[in-house]
Scaffold this active site. Structure first.
Site, PDB file in Angstrom:
ATOM      1  N   CYS A 215       0.822  -1.209   0.000  1.00 34.96           N
ATOM      2  CA  CYS A 215       0.000   0.000   0.000  1.00 34.96           C
ATOM      3  C   CYS A 215       0.855   1.258   0.000  1.00 34.96           C
ATOM      4  O   CYS A 215       0.375   2.351  -0.310  1.00 34.96           O
ATOM      5  CB  CYS A 215      -0.937   0.008   1.213  1.00 34.96           C
ATOM      6  SG  CYS A 215      -2.558  -0.697   0.833  1.00 34.96           S
TER       7      CYS A 215
ATOM      8  N   HIS B 282      -8.309   1.863  -8.380  1.00 35.85           N
ATOM      9  CA  HIS B 282      -7.125   1.867  -7.531  1.00 35.85           C
ATOM     10  C   HIS B 282      -5.960   2.421  -8.338  1.00 35.85           C
ATOM     11  O   HIS B 282      -5.843   2.185  -9.540  1.00 35.85           O
ATOM     12  CB  HIS B 282      -6.803   0.445  -7.062  1.00 35.85           C
ATOM     13  CG  HIS B 282      -5.617   0.375  -6.138  1.00 35.85           C
ATOM     14  ND1 HIS B 282      -5.696   0.685  -4.807  1.00 35.85           N
ATOM     15  CD2 HIS B 282      -4.326   0.039  -6.380  1.00 35.85           C
ATOM     16  CE1 HIS B 282      -4.505   0.534  -4.248  1.00 35.85           C
ATOM     17  NE2 HIS B 282      -3.651   0.153  -5.189  1.00 35.85           N
TER      18      HIS B 282
ATOM     19  N   ASP C 203     -14.892 -10.535 -30.433  1.00 39.73           N
ATOM     20  CA  ASP C 203     -13.992  -9.448 -30.837  1.00 39.73           C
ATOM     21  C   ASP C 203     -12.605 -10.018 -31.105  1.00 39.73           C
ATOM     22  O   ASP C 203     -12.168 -10.979 -30.472  1.00 39.73           O
ATOM     23  CB  ASP C 203     -13.945  -8.316 -29.808  1.00 39.73           C
ATOM     24  CG  ASP C 203     -13.497  -8.765 -28.430  1.00 39.73           C
ATOM     25  OD1 ASP C 203     -13.595  -9.971 -28.127  1.00 39.73           O
ATOM     26  OD2 ASP C 203     -13.044  -7.909 -27.653  1.00 39.73           O
TER      27      ASP C 203
END
Length: 761
Positions: free
Chosen positions: A408, A530, A617
């Site tokens: 973090c 994030h 695709d």
């Protein structure tokens, strides 16, 4: 891969000669910690000295243009294709048309000049700048002359050196038509001297060359108005013309008037002898847009070329606190005028001469100058000297001694995140109750619809973060369109290279603004995500869509007899690979980007309306890999037609040179399922079957009766290269197989099948 953190942003606005030289010198000697960005509306910039030769037919377009995208790649600079239209020196921002502004620490302007348009009716004329627009006009005009053989009168207004060269170049290119009288070329000038400001001998030689080429001269003929029938002078006389070209005095780009910079009476940026804008230590200007109050200079390319090395030094010196250099324009220089054919006039001081050898001399000088922008090696991974990097970090208030944390601790800081998010475009959603700013997103979804989810992540294929944000969003949304689902929300996973906080904030804001630009087009809200620091820029999305149970389309479901339709061309992988090696032409990359940024939403809807039995695709596994996924689900086989595979311009050239994506060797395992490889291996289409596509098109299996109308609808919707590329058939083997055909062989086969069906009836 980023080699070192960035601490300062240098933004170059305009792709003029001075900036091209700055980029070339930067490629040879980069400044660690300084990030260079070039903003230009064109991917190529013309070298003005070779324009007459281009018009005359002596050079190709590539020979006369500097490839800015490739030059930026060599300099490890970002290329932003956009039009600047405002500068805010207080907040240090450059506003760009159609996208968020760019922030800078240092700014340099080299945006050139345009022919003055103060003449009444000038909107009816074609200015010779920008050169790209003029050359497209000239090509169409030549085609018209060759096809129609109709009489044509062309007028060039402005008898300076540029006007004379242009008139002679056109007269040479249309030589037969000029001699026969079909085409007339008129050179119109207000004064008696042609070319203006040249010595008497040079004027005499120029007049002789103009007469030799059959150009009609109109001296002492001041144009006061341009009308539909032609041009009118101050005596009320009308010269009838079919087309009028402007080569008049230069004027500054109009948007500079609102820039808060000090300008001269014609709107050009006033600079000091160090090329700094008056009163602005962080803004520079060079080339035609720069004006020296102490020593006015003519608008000539030779001065921009001489200013390039001075500008290169002064930009770096400003960041590192070193002394700046003074620009000292040479008082006398050699002038070489092209005379249509391979002849030139050389002028220095008051001496002049004309001849073929002088053109070859000029040709050698011009080609030598252009080679400095093409003979460039791509950047290596070596770390440049540390001292300048430390200086830039110190000026940015950053310590280099601290270790960057993981976990973090590698998140982007809260203040940086807040500043980036507050500048993002407004979003609306019918389903999002809680989003950005909360710990998690909360959506209120209709009970009768299915939730469709997909995730995708990309390394940055381009250096422009706004463009990357758009591409990554389109790439992720494509999976929803392939299922015929409607996007409603997206969550982003962002990795940004280690940099100064200000640089990180700028990149994050550009990246997310680009993504939201595309998400908003499809009523899809960015609901959170994030952010983290890493070795290189990456962006991923988890996207959510809604669909009724009976509207979903899947890879499975194709039926024998269905036609295979591809909505977009192939070649993204090989072009990006070539671009990474510094080999791709900028216009190829531009075409690849145009294809990537075209949404698959309308194509998916058209396929659904035409009763598609299967849809997928074409992305990382290439056309062949994704086709095999479609076939294996139902135990079918397929035929593909080589010449019908749509290709991005430049893709065939790149693949033939062996510029392959790093994923291609893994994709090549799909070739084992091709029945007749020997018939295709000599064609570029063979390698492009496994070329990985970023934001590739949709591949659909459509009932034969609906195929032609489906392609027509795709073409009308903007899928300009949509095509029927083959057909589905029953498989006679345990594994699905693909057979390849040439177009002629395919037509013979279908004709025989049609005859067999009619005989059975």
């Amino acid at each position: 891969m980023q080699k070192y953190p960035n601490y300062q942003d240098i933004v170059l606005v305009g792709g003029g000669h001075a900036h091209a030289i700055v980029l070339q010198m930067w490629a040879m000697n980069p400044l660690p910690g300084a990030r260079l960005t070039l903003v230009s509306p064109q991917v190529q910039t013309a070298y003005s000295g070779m324009l007459p030769g281009l018009v005359a037919g002596h050079y190709t377009l590539d020979e006369t243009h500097i490839d800015l995208a490739r030059l930026c790649r060599a300099a490890s600079a970002r290329f932003v294709q956009a039009c600047a239209h405002q500068i805010d020196p207080v907040s240090r921002k450059v506003s760009l048309l159609g996208r968020p502004p760019l922030e800078y620490d240092l700014l340099s302007l080299d945006v050139g000049a345009t022919p003055a348009r103060e003449l009444p009716g000038s909107e009816l004329a074609m200015p010779i700048k920008p050169i790209g627009h003029f050359f497209r006009f000239w090509q169409k005009l030549q085609e018209q002359v060759q096809k129609t053989h109709a009489p044509l009168k062309l007028g060039v207004v402005g008898g300076g050196a540029g006007g004379c060269e242009l008139a002679m170049a056109m007269a040479h290119a249309l030589g037969e038509q000029v001699l026969s009288g079909q085409v007339e070329i008129h050179l119109i000038h207000a004064a008696d001297n042609i070319p203006q400001d040249y010595p008497a001998l040079a004027r005499k030689l120029t007049m002789r060359e103009l007469n030799r080429l059959g150009v009609h001269l109109h001296r002492n003929w001041p144009v006061t108005e341009i009308t539909e029938p032609g041009v009118r002078n101050d005596r009320g006389e009308l010269l009838e013309l079919d087309r009028v070209l402007l080569s008049t005095n230069a004027c500054a780009p109009p948007w500079l008037a609102d820039s808060r910079l000090t300008l001269d009476e014609k709107g050009f940026v006033l600079v000091d002898r160090k090329l700094r804008a008056q009163g602005r230590q962080e803004i520079f200007a060079a080339g035609d847009v720069a004006s020296f109050s102490t020593q006015p200079l003519p608008k000539a390319g030779v001065y921009a070329v001489r200013q390039g090395p001075i500008l290169f030094h002064n930009l770096r010196a400003t960041l590192t606190g070193q002394p700046l250099k003074v620009f000292r324009p040479q008082k006398r220089f050699l002038s070489l005028l092209s005379c249509g054919g391979k002849r030139a006039i050389a002028v220095r001081n008051r001496v002049a001469a004309a001849g073929n050898l002088l053109w070859h001399w000029k040709d050698h000088i011009d080609r030598t100058f252009m080679r400095r922008f093409s003979d460039l090696s791509m950047p290596t991974e070596e770390m440049p000297a540390a001292q300048p990097r430390e200086l830039l970090a110190q000026r940015a208030g950053i310590s280099l001694s601290g270790m960057r944390c993981n976990g973090c601790g590698a998140k982007v800081g809260s203040e940086v995140l807040r500043r980036a998010l507050e500048k993002l475009p407004v979003q609306q959603s019918d389903y999002l109750l809680r989003g950005v700013g909360d710990d998690a997103a909360v959506l209120d979804l209709p009970a009768t619809q299915l939730l469709v989810q997909s995730s995708d992540q990309l390394r940055a294929p381009v250096a422009d973060p706004w463009l990357f944000g758009r591409i990554a969003a389109q790439h992720a949304l494509s999976d929803l369109f392939a299922m015929h689902a409607r996007p409603v929300s997206a969550q982003a996973l962002v990795t940004l290279p280690t940099a100064a906080a200000e640089i990180t904030q700028r990149d994050l804001q550009q990246l997310l603004a680009g993504a939201i630009f595309e998400l908003n087009r499809h009523n899809c809200a960015l609901s959170g995500g994030h952010t983290a620091e890493g070795a290189e820029m990456q962006l991923g999305f988890t996207v959510n869509g809604l669909a009724e149970r009976d509207q979903l389309l899947e890879k499975s479901g194709a039926r024998a007899g269905d036609c295979l339709i591809l909505s977009k061309p192939l070649g993204v992988g090989t072009i990006l690979a070539a671009e990474g090696m510094g080999e791709a032409h900028g216009r190829w990359v531009q075409k690849a980007l145009d294809s990537m940024l075209q949404s698959n939403a309308s194509a998916a809807e058209i396929f659904a309306q035409n009763s598609a039995n299967a849809l997928t695709d074409v992305t990382g596994f290439g056309l062949l890999g994704h086709l095999l996924e479609m076939l294996s689900a139902d135990g079918l086989s397929a035929s593909l037609i080589a010449e019908r595979l749509p290709l991005i311009p430049g893709a065939a050239f790149c693949i033939e040179r062996g510029w392959l994506s790093s994923l291609q060797p893994q994709n090549a395992s799909a070739y084992a399922f091709v029945e007749n490889p020997q018939e295709w291996q000599s064609l570029p289409h063979w390698a492009l079957l496994t070329d990985p596509q970023t934001c590739g098109g949709l591949l659909a299996a459509i009932p034969e009766g609906s195929a032609e109308s489906c392609v027509d609808a795709l073409l009308q919707s903007g899928c300009a290269q949509a095509s029927i590329i083959g057909a589905i058939s029953h498989s006679s083997r345990a594994q699905s197989r693909v057979r390849l055909y040439r177009d002629g062989d395919w037509r013979q086969l279908t004709a025989r099948d049609s005859e067999a069906e009619q005989s059975q009836v």
